[in-house]
Design an enzyme around this catalytic site. Structure first.
Site: not given
Ligand SMILES: [Cu+2]
Length: 669
Positions: A323, A330, A404, A406-407
């Site tokens: 990620d 960021g 990011v 789905n999370y």
């Protein structure tokens, strides 16, 4: 004056207060002008990353007061270091990518290196790739046929996710800048698409040729139907009405001060930074000890995280997302809302990141800074002298949240009154989903009828550039053992600690050992406390599994950092990212394996700790359709850094009436 000259004059005229202050909007613009003047910005060139190239540590430490404090006044210490930006550029027509460093101070490009994608890896996913990937698959006849075969004929209702491809040694893939696309049905505008995966189909998209070059259509699994739209009253039910308000007030304001990016609170001082790739960065963390500013950490951040999924299905075996290195955590930071994301007396900092075009974009209220009551700090009712004392713990919280895909991840750094530092990541958002093929399926949990959530890991890497009382540090591994019955231990109750110095990089790839309560103590090799012991901070790991992918697998090479809980390396300014600078489609071996290849002496050196943490996550049904926060992290505690409990001076609460200590001589039994 030309536009360029004006902007450069502006950027020069308003020098940052400190060389570690994040890049500002006018600096991004001025940098873009320098790149354009150097002929590096053709019409098809995009910025895959754009951010501050931090000055070398020695230049910062050479500043006034060791470079600490809100301002770095040139002239009083060393000169203001060269102000530089780094850009990852990609021509989206040719695919050619470059790693460029420019100097705002000298108004020129310092270095520009064209990447060889086969060995260097590729630049991160662009913002535009999200819409582009969907557009490309929607137009592809093979993919449309695969959808139609499942009765999905209206492609406008199918969402496509551009998922990083990894690197599996397939020549036809390695040669392309590519993503793999999984599809989800969004039948209504507000539908939660993740509830309706079209499992069994994956489209491989070449982002440069702008076409699908392969469709994998392996399994025929029904699309789960139950709605996951947790905003829908039909799905969530009526809201509960029994929660009464909790108000957090600080009538006299918070106890911290924030001057620009310089933060001070209860003896702690540090600088808050932010980067499009790493998110929050903390610098020059120090503790005040009777008027002396004692350094603890020069720089702390979470520069990488990987989320490998464990379903070996032919359409999803490649799911492992870096990620930070592939998507830039960021860049996707949220704007936080008072009373909603953060409670109490909040100070916010905005963050500036760049869009694909290099234009600055300010994320307002990206960083939340506040103070929290944290229950009991210490308490004792003495059976002999009658003293009954209680003190409340507090912590300073510095955090940001990012989305990011789905999370959603919240990154929280806590600083406590007793010198403890804690890093906590909050994991929430929506689980990645698949079709659930039926009872006994080993690789996923069924979270709704026919809907699976595959098991996966979240493996974060914290980079801790330590500076305990100076730059000469070392790491001891501390294990606690019960000793066998024998001479000197006839009753078998003996327990003792062993401390093993990790002297070289080759010995410092370590795993946690909860059976021994394993800790890693970072010691000063120059300063001692009143007992003659080195001043130190101890790292307490959480000891979740390291990377579970098989040794020899592609992911094992690409996420080598995650194969241990700890690495210790000699400081090198080029060692910033534990999976390498260019993670996207990198074949593996970059980052930590190269950092430790020189096997440097790390005993009494300027050292960096790389700590892997995060859960192996087999979802629970209760985590659907939106996941209550799960937490992971680590703790650093002073261990002989102070000579005794540093919080005896914390006063009792104003509403607290401690029993007076008994008069001498009154003590009973
Ligand atoms: Cu998870």
């Amino acid at each position: 004056m030309t536009d360029t000259a004006t902007r450069l004059a502006e950027a020069r005229g308003s020098l940052p207060a400190h060389p570690l202050d994040p890049a500002r909007p006018e600096e991004y613009l001025a940098g873009r002008e320098i790149l354009a003047a150097a002929g590096l910005l053709g019409h098809a060139v995009r910025f895959a990353y754009y951010g501050l190239e931090e000055p070398p540590k020695e230049h910062v430490l050479a500043g006034p007061d060791g470079g600490t404090g809100p301002h770095f006044a040139p002239g009083t210490g060393g000169p203001m270091p060269d102000r530089r930006l780094r850009a990852f550029l990609i021509d989206v027509v040719t695919g050619e990518s470059a790693d460029v460093v420019l100097s705002l101070t000298q108004r020129k490009v310092i270095s520009s290196r064209t990447l060889d994608p086969l060995t260097d890896g590729r630049v991160p996913i662009l913002n535009q790739d999200f819409a582009l990937a969907e557009e490309i698959v929607h137009a592809d006849p093979d993919w449309r046929a695969a959808m139609a075969r499942r009765g999905l004929t209206d492609v406008s209702k199918i969402r496509a996710c551009p998922l990083t491809a990894g690197s599996y040694g397939v020549a036809d893939e390695q040669a392309r800048r590519m993503v793999r696309v999984l599809a989800f049905v969004q039948a209504r505008e507000h539908d939660l698409a993740w509830a309706h995966p079209v499992d069994g189909v994956a489209a491989y998209v070449d982002l440069i040729e702008r076409r699908v070059f392969k469709v994998i259509d392996e399994l025929d699994l029904p699309v789960p139907r139950e709605s996951g739209d947790y905003d829908d009253p039909e799905v969530r039910g009526p809201l509960r009405t029994t929660l009464r308000p909790i108000e957090i007030t600080q009538p006299e304001g918070p106890s911290f001060t924030l001057d620009g990016n310089w933060l001070e609170w209860q003896g702690w001082s540090l600088r808050v930074g932010f980067d499009a790739r790493e998110g929050l960065t903390l610098h020059q963390i120090s503790l005040d000890d009777q008027g002396r500013r004692r350094p603890v950490i020069y720089r702390a951040s979470i520069p990488e995280m990987v989320v490998p999924y464990g379903d070996p299905a032919p359409t999803r075996y490649w799911q492992n997302y870096f990620d930070a290195g592939e998507y830039l955590v960021g860049k996707w930071a949220n704007s936080l809302e008072l009373g909603c994301d953060c409670l109490g007396e909040i100070a916010y900092l905005d963050a500036t990141v760049a869009g694909d075009d290099g234009e600055p974009r300010t994320i307002s209220n990206a960083i939340c800074i506040h103070e929290e009551d944290f229950g009991i700090l210490w308490k004792h009712t003495d059976i002999f002298n009658g003293s009954a004392q209680s003190r409340r713990q507090r912590r300073l919280v510095i955090s940001f949240f990012t989305t990011v895909g789905n999370y959603d991840y919240g990154f929280y750094w806590y600083f406590y009154l007793d010198g403890t530092i804690e890093c906590e990541v909050k994991l929430t958002g929506v689980l990645f989903t698949s079709a659930y093929p039926g009872d006994g399926f080993r690789y996923a949990t069924q979270v709704a009828p026919g809907l699976g959530a595959p098991g996966h890991q979240h493996l974060f890497s914290a980079r801790l550039d330590m500076m305990i009382d100076g730059q000469a540090n070392a790491v001891d591994e501390i294990d606690t053992h019960g000793l066998p019955v024998g001479p000197g231990n006839p009753h078998g109750n003996a327990l003792a600690q062993t401390a093993t110095r990790l002297s070289r990089e080759s010995q410092a790839g370590r795993r946690a050992a909860p059976e021994h309560g394993r800790l890693w103590r970072v010691v000063s090799t120059e300063r001692a406390n009143r007992f003659g012991q080195p001043t130190a901070f101890t790292l307490y790991p959480e000891a979740a599994p390291t990377l579970l992918a098989a040794p020899g697998s592609s992911l094992y090479r690409r996420a080598a950092f995650a194969t241990n809980h700890l690495w210790v390396t000699r400081y090198d300014p080029a060692h910033r990212y534990p999976a390498g600078d260019f993670v996207n489609q990198h074949p593996g071996g970059a980052g930590i394996p190269t950092f430790v290849a020189g096997d440097h002496d790390i005993d009494g050196a300027d050292i960096v700790l790389w700590h892997t943490f995060g859960p192996a996550h087999f979802p629970r049904p209760e985590e659907w359709p939106v996941m209550p926060v799960a937490r992971c992290g680590f703790t650093l505690k002073p261990a002989g850094f102070f000579d005794r409990n540093p919080t005896l001076d914390v006063p009792p609460g104003t509403r607290c009436h401690p029993a007076a200590p008994a008069a001498p001589g009154d003590g009973g039994h």
